[in-house]
Design an enzyme around this catalytic site. Structure first.
Site, PDB file in Angstrom:
ATOM      1  CD  GLU A  78      34.692  21.080  42.409  1.00  9.03           C
ATOM      2  OE1 GLU A  78      35.645  20.705  42.471  1.00  9.03           O
ATOM      3  OE2 GLU A  78      33.671  21.106  43.277  1.00  9.03           O
ATOM      4  CG  ASP A  79      31.907  22.696  37.289  1.00 14.21           C
ATOM      5  OD1 ASP A  79      31.790  22.473  38.576  1.00 14.21           O
ATOM      6  OD2 ASP A  79      31.812  23.751  36.790  1.00 14.21           O
ATOM      7  CG  ASP A 261      42.885  63.651  47.398  1.00 13.24           C
ATOM      8  OD1 ASP A 261      41.906  63.449  48.131  1.00 13.24           O
ATOM      9  OD2 ASP A 261      43.973  63.242  47.794  1.00 13.24           O
TER      10      ASP A 261
END
Ligand code: MN
Length: 708
Positions: A78-79, A261
């Protein structure tokens, strides 16, 4: 450039998997470091620190080498300029396909829209064919959330955090990765609603300060209670997370002060039977809170989680939640999917191909495909099966959900019927593709339209959505109506002309009112379809006048065809076979029909077969030589679908003295129309001349006597 060291990673993996192939790991490490060279994170650190951290997170979960190498490589496609092919060549097909999966998820993530969160979760699951893809993605997101403060733009931080809460934390929960889930939730909560988180945390601090060491005192008392009954156990307690408390406050619409609780305790006992014993012991000693007991041992959650849950008014009259489980259930609860990663006794990891064949993984994937509606994290989302759906995007990132098998045309119609009607092509993931292309999950589809385009009848053969189907059918219906209108108009003009009148189309209104129709087009179409005869319309224009010369139909007793046939039995009525429409000049046979007289058939009529066993019914007959008569013939004509082709048929027939009494469209394809035409002719020679004229017409594909 700081050169990062692979050693901390190899060491961490070797601790649980001594047989790791560190040659390939080191190679992946340097490869990714080189690919990301020069890139920096928002923090200013070298970009490569990010994949390394992601790999370390997965090593902590004891994942297999292919997953860890995928983590190192997860951003290169992708990069950076690295291609998937390069990864396939340098590493393995398995790693390349995992990297491909992560890359695709990253692309979707960039297009996401939280309003469609559930669809996105489904999309992510549908695309994570290998569960390891999702694990790398969750680790990636976890590291991005750890470093989110470095992102300077507040709106971007918010978007990432909201997406984390809407998509990734629920996914982590759904596959049982509670570590990921809790970390993602807490970090995203800190971005989305920091004030609320801080005030919940300080309230929790205040409550613990009120009763010092409360958690450990309760742990001890629970432990002692079980030991007194002879049960060996290990008890631990924790405060619930700020985010889960906040969710509960929202769900139950309560204020923080009313929450009681806020502590959860876990009891681990050796065997399954001990779980139920421990439950019994605790319920004997402490009052049970109604409606809190759940048996996830006999009915595990869909993510394979098993435990007994109960709520009790425990030591110090505190309302607490208790989970009871065995060590192996605990492993699954803590590590989810990763708990199933196996390493053989010789230190080798379970091979991926084997791993993928493991039944549990198949089960899990199926489970993921059917989200659990009762699941508290998803309770307000509407679930449906989606194994038969695909999820695609518009160029602007809008998600379009379609049934599996849907094509670019279905996509176009889903956007808008006008876009569907005028679409002429589609770019799928940036490439021109045919409109019939079947779409895949995650495809980005850009529909190309032309204002003058119209639907193609052939689309009906491949569209799958009801919307597209009905639009195409509607178009075909309208086209048919146009054809019929053209035909009907021609028939009307002919009838009027033959009567020496002009069809004045500006004066159709009275006829429209008479037939209760709205438009001229409708009237023409009704005539073309033979629902209204041209004579009836003529009557509306010229009441009382007969349409001229149109040879009156030779129906009934008015005509006596018997006069033209030799060999008849005197006194017997004569009918012409509707099956074969015998014509003067053709060889004929008479059949005596009870109560009806004689029916005349062509000698080659198929219906004669029925009478072969009854020779007594056969009568030899033949036409008189001179038979100036009018007889019906039926022609089946296939014509090309072009403007003017239908007119060519009608004109040719009438130019040769034939009289069309009926036309029926019997079949229609993109290229051809098939018509059955009833024509009045004088004899077989007349018919043959018409057929010959039709056959020589370029519009006409074929002409035959119609088969009954
Ligand atoms: Mn990343």
């Amino acid at each position: 450039m700081t050169v990062l060291d692979v050693k901390p990673l190899t060491d961490r993996i070797r601790a649980y998997n001594p047989a790791i192939d560190d040659e390939m790991l080191s190679r992946a490490f340097s490869f990714a470091e080189k690919a990301h060279h020069g890139q920096v994170r928002a923090s200013g650190e070298p970009y490569f620190t990010h994949p390394v951290e992601v790999a370390l997170i997965l090593a902590d979960m004891h994942l297999d080498p292919a997953t860890i190498i995928t983590a190192l490589l997860h951003d290169v496609v992708e990069d950076t300029g690295v291609t998937l092919d390069a990864i396939r060549q340098k590493f393995t097909d398995e790693i390349a396909s995992l990297v491909d999966g992560v890359t695709k998820l990253t692309r979707i993530e960039m297009k996401s829209d939280n309003k469609q969160a559930e669809n996105f979760r489904k999309l992510v699951l549908a695309m994570s064919e290998d569960i390891r893809v999702l694990l790398v993605k969750l680790a990636d997101r976890t590291h991005n959330m750890r470093t989110i403060d470095h992102i300077s733009r507040a709106d971007k931080r918010l978007r990432i955090a909201e997406e984390t809460l809407a998509i990734f934390a629920p996914l982590a929960e759904r596959i049982g990765m509670t570590h990921f889930q809790h970390e993602l939730e807490d970090r995203a909560f800190a971005v989305v609603n920091p004030e609320m988180r801080t005030s919940i945390l300080s309230r929790l601090d205040y409550l613990s300060a009120q009763s010092e060491d409360l958690v450990s005192r309760i742990c001890n008392e629970l432990n002692a209670t079980l030991a007194d009954a002879g049960l060996e156990s290990s008890v631990s307690g924790r405060r619930k997370s700020a985010y889960s408390i906040w969710r509960k406050m929202q769900r139950q619409k309560v204020e923080m002060e009313e929450l009681s609780d806020i502590m959860a305790f876990r009891v681990i006992v050796p065997e399954i039977g001990d779980c139920y014993r421990a439950l019994g012991i605790l319920h004997q000693k402490f009052p049970m809170v109604m409606g809190r007991f759940k048996d996830y041992i006999s009915t595990p959650k869909r993510n394979r989680y098993q435990s007994l849950h109960t709520g009790i008014i425990g030591p110090n009259k505190k309302k607490i939640e208790v989970q009871i489980r065995t060590p192996s259930m605990h492993e699954v609860a803590e590590r989810g999917v990763a708990a199933h990663w196996g390493y053989k006794s010789d230190g080798k990891s379970v091979r991926s191909s084997e791993f993928q064949q493991l039944k549990w993984l198949n089960d899990l994937v199926r489970v993921l495909e059917n989200a659990d509606t009762s699941d508290e994290f998803l309770e307000h989302t509407h679930m449906e099966m989606y194994a038969d759906q695909v999820f695609c995007f518009t160029p602007k990132g809008m998600l379009v959900t379609l049934p599996k098998g849907a094509t670019a045309v279905d996509f176009a119609y889903d956007l808008h019927s006008h876009i569907g009607d005028t679409c002429i092509g589609a770019k799928i993931n940036g490439k021109m593709r045919q409109l019939a292309t079947v779409l895949n999950n995650g495809d980005q589809v850009e529909v190309l339209t032309s204002a003058t385009a119209s639907p193609n009848p052939e689309w009906e053969n491949f569209v799958v959505t009801g919307r597209a189907k009905s639009a195409v059918r509607k178009f075909i219906r309208l086209e048919k109506q146009k054809e019929f209108a053209q035909l009907g108009r021609g028939l009307l003009q002919k009838t009027f002309r033959q009567s020496g009148k002009d069809l004045d189309e500006s004066k159709l209104l009275p006829a429209l009112m008479h037939f209760n129709l709205r438009t001229d087009e409708e009237l023409f179409a009704r005539v073309g379809e033979n629902h209204i005869s041209p004579e009836e319309v003529f009557e509306q224009f010229f009441p009382g006048e007969k349409t001229a010369e149109a040879p009156k139909k030779s129906k009934g007793a008015a005509k006596k065809p018997s006069l033209n046939i030799k060999g008849l039995i005197p006194g017997m009525a004569v009918h012409h076979g509707r099956c074969c429409h015998p014509l003067p000049g053709e060889r004929i046979i008479g059949i005596i029909t009870t109560g009806k007289g004689i029916t005349v058939h062509r000698v080659d009529c198929q219906n004669l077969e029925k009478f072969t066993a009854m020779p007594e019914l056969w009568v030899d007959i033949e036409w008189e030589s001179d038979t100036p008569n009018v007889v019906n013939a039926q022609l089946e004509t296939v014509i090309s679908n072009e403007p003017g082709s239908l007119a060519a048929v009608t004109t040719t027939i009438s130019d040769h003295g034939g009289n069309i009494t009926n036309i029926q469209l019997t079949a229609r394809t993109l290229e051809f129309f098939t018509f059955v035409t009833d024509v009045e002719v004088s004899d077989v020679r007349h018919l043959r001349s018409i057929v010959a004229a039709l056959q020589s017409n370029p519009f006409i594909e074929s002409v035959e006597r119609a088969k009954s």
